[in-house]
Design a protein around this motif. Structure first.
Motif, PDB file in Angstrom:
ATOM      1  N   GLN A  45       0.825  -1.215   0.000  1.00  0.00           N
ATOM      2  CA  GLN A  45       0.000   0.000   0.000  1.00  0.00           C
ATOM      3  C   GLN A  45       0.856   1.261   0.000  1.00  0.00           C
ATOM      4  OE1 GLN A  45      -2.453  -1.252   3.495  1.00  0.00           O
ATOM      5  NE2 GLN A  45      -4.190  -0.725   2.208  1.00  0.00           N
ATOM      6  N   LEU A  49       1.104   4.116  -2.850  1.00  0.00           N
ATOM      7  CA  LEU A  49       0.819   5.505  -2.499  1.00  0.00           C
ATOM      8  C   LEU A  49       1.978   6.409  -2.913  1.00  0.00           C
ATOM      9  CD1 LEU A  49      -1.513   6.997  -1.103  1.00  0.00           C
ATOM     10  CD2 LEU A  49      -0.212   6.868   1.023  1.00  0.00           C
ATOM     11  N   PRO A 132      -5.561   3.945  -2.887  1.00  0.00           N
ATOM     12  CA  PRO A 132      -4.960   4.901  -1.951  1.00  0.00           C
ATOM     13  C   PRO A 132      -5.920   5.346  -0.856  1.00  0.00           C
ATOM     14  CG  PRO A 132      -5.405   5.948  -4.056  1.00  0.00           C
ATOM     15  CD  PRO A 132      -5.629   4.490  -4.258  1.00  0.00           C
ATOM     16  N   THR A 135      -5.779   2.830   1.753  1.00  0.00           N
ATOM     17  CA  THR A 135      -4.560   2.990   2.547  1.00  0.00           C
ATOM     18  C   THR A 135      -4.729   4.065   3.607  1.00  0.00           C
ATOM     19  OG1 THR A 135      -3.234   2.326   0.630  1.00  0.00           O
ATOM     20  CG2 THR A 135      -2.085   3.445   2.435  1.00  0.00           C
TER      21      THR A 135
END
Length: 359
Positions: A45, A49, A132, A135
């Motif tokens: 993740q 990102l 994202p 996340t």
């Protein structure tokens, strides 16, 4: 008559019986072999990102040059089209009707189809391993667990959870109905319009200069995510709702062996969607994101695993592996076949940006 000395010694204590896991107690010699799944998920993740951050910086440079009078030396990164799901949905309908790929935002359509493919093959792993927003939601959950809810997160009552969960499906239904009602001529006109061409730059402006109402909404969602796990993902995300519906056809699912289960409920506490995993034989739910947190938290050997339509247990690592390889495969094929880069020249974006008043 004397008694032999050995008869005066106390009897040795009985040998301890093999440890039987009950109520969260597990054999000391057993260690969950999948306990590293959450850490690997964090790594994936954060890497994605960081990749999106680099894409954003590159796109900001492109927009800066496109809105100035100087030469365009920076290329426009196609991955920025991941933030244009409405255009991708319109492009999907156009493709189904005409078999023509979207020429303006081709990467957006590729990413949408790739996400749907991951849902078909590996449940909503796109949401839990790549997205994202997922996340950020997980980071807020981590903060809440270490500040507000050190012992246990408060569970959302089922009478409230069900109507809240329906909100994202209502939003999805609205978008699907709206796109479904649009004739092909209207879709063609929208996709070729300067408004659609400049949609990526408008999204950049939203992140650069959010309004007061936008900041209030974002702050409210962040605050709610500290009280309710993954509030946006669970209740408001129409993209996740779409993938959840598609995931019902997935052959992979978490399965629980009731004979091995010790009813510790660690799996249910670990689930970001608060699915009662400890009561299910198979987790067939549109809310399951394939994060494998339940499997990593399991305290009993061979209790939780992944099955393929009820077949023998498979490794839970298969779910993220299938999801990530599917995404990379779509990207590689699209790039090799010309369905990743836009066919519009940079000058067309410059014209659209200026026409829409983007500075």
């Amino acid at each position: 008559m004397s008694t032999p000395n050995h008869e005066l010694l106390p009897e040795p204590p009985p040998a301890p019986s093999p440890a039987v896991p009950r109520f969260g107690v597990t054999p000391a010699r057993w260690t969950n072999p999948h306990r590293l799944l959450p850490r690997v998920r964090w790594a994936v993740q954060i890497a994605y990102l960081a990749f999106l951050a680099l894409v954003g910086l590159e796109f900001a440079r492109f927009v800066s040059q496109a809105t100035s009078d100087g030469p365009l030396t920076v290329s426009r990164p196609p991955a920025v089209e991941a933030f244009l799901p409405i255009a991708a949905l319109l492009g999907l309908k156009r493709f189904l009707l005409t078999r023509y790929w979207d020429e303006v935002h081709p990467a957006g359509l590729t990413i949408l189809l790739a996400a749907l493919a991951t849902a078909f093959l590996a449940r909503k792993a796109f949401c839990s391993w790549v997205c994202p927003v997922g996340t950020i939601s997980r980071a807020l959950e981590w903060i809440g667990r270490r500040t507000l809810w050190r012992r246990r997160w408060p569970a959302v009552p089922r009478w409230l959870d069900l109507p809240l969960s329906s909100l994202k499906y209502l939003l999805l239904g609205f978008f699907v109905w709206t796109v479904g009602q649009m004739p092909l001529e209207a879709i063609e006109g929208f996709l070729r319009s300067p408004f659609n061409t400049a949609a990526d730059a408008k999204m950049l402006l939203f992140f650069r200069h959010p309004g007061t109402m936008s900041l209030f909404v974002i702050g409210a969602l962040a605050a709610l995510s500290l009280v309710v796990k993954h509030f946006w993902c669970r209740y408001l995300c129409p993209y996740g709702a779409l993938l959840g519906v598609a995931s019902l056809l997935s052959p992979l699912s978490v399965r629980r062996d009731p004979d091995a289960c010790n009813d510790c409920r660690a799996c249910t506490r670990a689930c970001p969607a608060e699915i009662p995993v400890h009561t299910r034989l198979r987790v067939i739910s549109t809310e399951c994101t394939g994060c494998m947190s339940c499997v990593a938290a399991c305290t009993t050997p061979d209790c939780l695993g992944v099955t393929r339509k009820g077949a023998r247990a498979l490794s839970p690592w298969l779910v993220p592996a299938v999801a990530l390889s599917t995404l990379l495969g779509f990207w590689a094929i699209a790039r090799a076949t010309g369905f990743w880069e836009t066919s519009l020249p940079a000058a067309a974006f410059r014209f659209a940006y200026r026409l829409m008043g983007i500075e």
